[in-house]
Design a protein around this motif. Structure first.
Motif, short mmCIF file in Angstrom:
data_model
loop_
_atom_site.label_atom_id
_atom_site.label_comp_id
_atom_site.label_asym_id
_atom_site.label_seq_id
_atom_site.Cartn_x
_atom_site.Cartn_y
_atom_site.Cartn_z
N ASN A 6 0.82 -1.22 0.00
CA ASN A 6 0.00 0.00 0.00
C ASN A 6 0.85 1.26 0.00
O ASN A 6 0.54 2.24 -0.68
N TRP A 7 1.95 1.25 0.77
CA TRP A 7 2.87 2.40 0.79
C TRP A 7 3.45 2.64 -0.60
O TRP A 7 3.49 3.77 -1.08
N ALA A 8 3.90 1.55 -1.25
CA ALA A 8 4.51 1.68 -2.58
C ALA A 8 3.47 2.11 -3.62
O ALA A 8 3.78 2.90 -4.52
N LEU A 9 2.25 1.62 -3.50
CA LEU A 9 1.19 2.03 -4.43
C LEU A 9 0.91 3.53 -4.28
O LEU A 9 0.76 4.25 -5.27
N ALA A 10 0.87 4.03 -3.05
CA ALA A 10 0.68 5.47 -2.82
C ALA A 10 1.83 6.27 -3.44
O ALA A 10 1.61 7.32 -4.05
N LYS A 11 3.07 5.76 -3.30
CA LYS A 11 4.23 6.42 -3.91
C LYS A 11 4.11 6.44 -5.43
O LYS A 11 4.42 7.44 -6.08
N GLN A 12 3.66 5.33 -6.02
CA GLN A 12 3.49 5.27 -7.48
C GLN A 12 2.44 6.27 -7.95
O GLN A 12 2.64 6.95 -8.96
N ILE A 13 1.35 6.34 -7.24
CA ILE A 13 0.27 7.28 -7.62
C ILE A 13 0.77 8.71 -7.53
O ILE A 13 0.55 9.51 -8.46
N ASP A 14 1.47 9.06 -6.44
CA ASP A 14 2.02 10.41 -6.28
C ASP A 14 3.03 10.74 -7.38
O ASP A 14 3.01 11.83 -7.94
N SER A 15 3.90 9.79 -7.69
CA SER A 15 4.91 10.01 -8.72
C SER A 15 4.27 10.25 -10.09
O SER A 15 4.70 11.10 -10.85
N TYR A 16 3.23 9.47 -10.37
CA TYR A 16 2.57 9.61 -11.66
C TYR A 16 1.82 10.94 -11.76
O TYR A 16 1.80 11.57 -12.82
N LYS A 17 1.25 11.39 -10.64
CA LYS A 17 0.55 12.68 -10.64
C LYS A 17 1.53 13.84 -10.82
O LYS A 17 1.25 14.80 -11.53
N ILE A 56 7.17 -5.10 -3.07
CA ILE A 56 7.42 -4.09 -4.10
C ILE A 56 7.38 -4.73 -5.48
O ILE A 56 6.83 -4.17 -6.43
N ARG A 57 7.95 -5.92 -5.62
CA ARG A 57 7.92 -6.63 -6.90
C ARG A 57 6.48 -6.99 -7.30
O ARG A 57 6.11 -6.91 -8.48
N ASP A 58 5.66 -7.40 -6.31
CA ASP A 58 4.26 -7.71 -6.59
C ASP A 58 3.53 -6.48 -7.12
O ASP A 58 2.75 -6.57 -8.07
N LEU A 59 3.78 -5.34 -6.49
CA LEU A 59 3.14 -4.11 -6.95
C LEU A 59 3.63 -3.74 -8.35
O LEU A 59 2.84 -3.34 -9.20
N ASP A 60 4.93 -3.88 -8.60
CA ASP A 60 5.47 -3.55 -9.91
C ASP A 60 4.82 -4.41 -11.00
O ASP A 60 4.49 -3.91 -12.07
#
Length: 125
Positions: A6-17, A56-60
């Protein structure tokens, strides 16, 4: 581990925004190291680093599947997410009715047969 996913998904969303780009596994791994050194997150050292990196790999993988046409990755909930545990097989061994688990140590177990961890495979449901 649900928290790291969940932490990594939030980071991905923020980075993409902000930058319109996806973070790599390496970049997330570096940010994970910073998070582990942040006050209040010392408990992450109690968990195997391999388990954290696997989240992190699962999220990727889920994020890459999204860009290939699958649905957007969802945050994992405490009630609906399936518990998973990843451990390096070279850190697990059985000896004298004990199994040695990484970060946990020796746990008493009863084994009626020899277990060869070199032939263990991941089964899909």
């Amino acid at each position: 581990m649900r928290f790291i996913y969940n932490w990594a998904l939030a980071k991905q969303i923020d980075s993409y925004k902000l930058n319109n780009k996806k973070l790599s596994i390496t970049e997330l791994g570096k940010q994970l190291t910073v998070l582990k050194n942040t006050a209040g997150y010392e408990w992450l050292y109690e968990v195997s680093h391999a388990t954290l990196k696997e989240s992190i790999r699962d999220l990727d993988k889920a994020y890459n599947n999204f860009f290939n046409g699958s649905g957007f990755p969802k945050f994992k909930s405490k009630k609906k997410s399936e518990p998973r545990f990843y451990s390096r097989y070279d850190k697990v061994y059985f000896k004298d009715n004990f199994v040695n688990l990484e970060k946990i140590g020796k746990v008493k177990c009863k084994v009626d047969y020899d277990i060869d961890l070199t032939t263990v495979t991941k089964l899909k449901n």
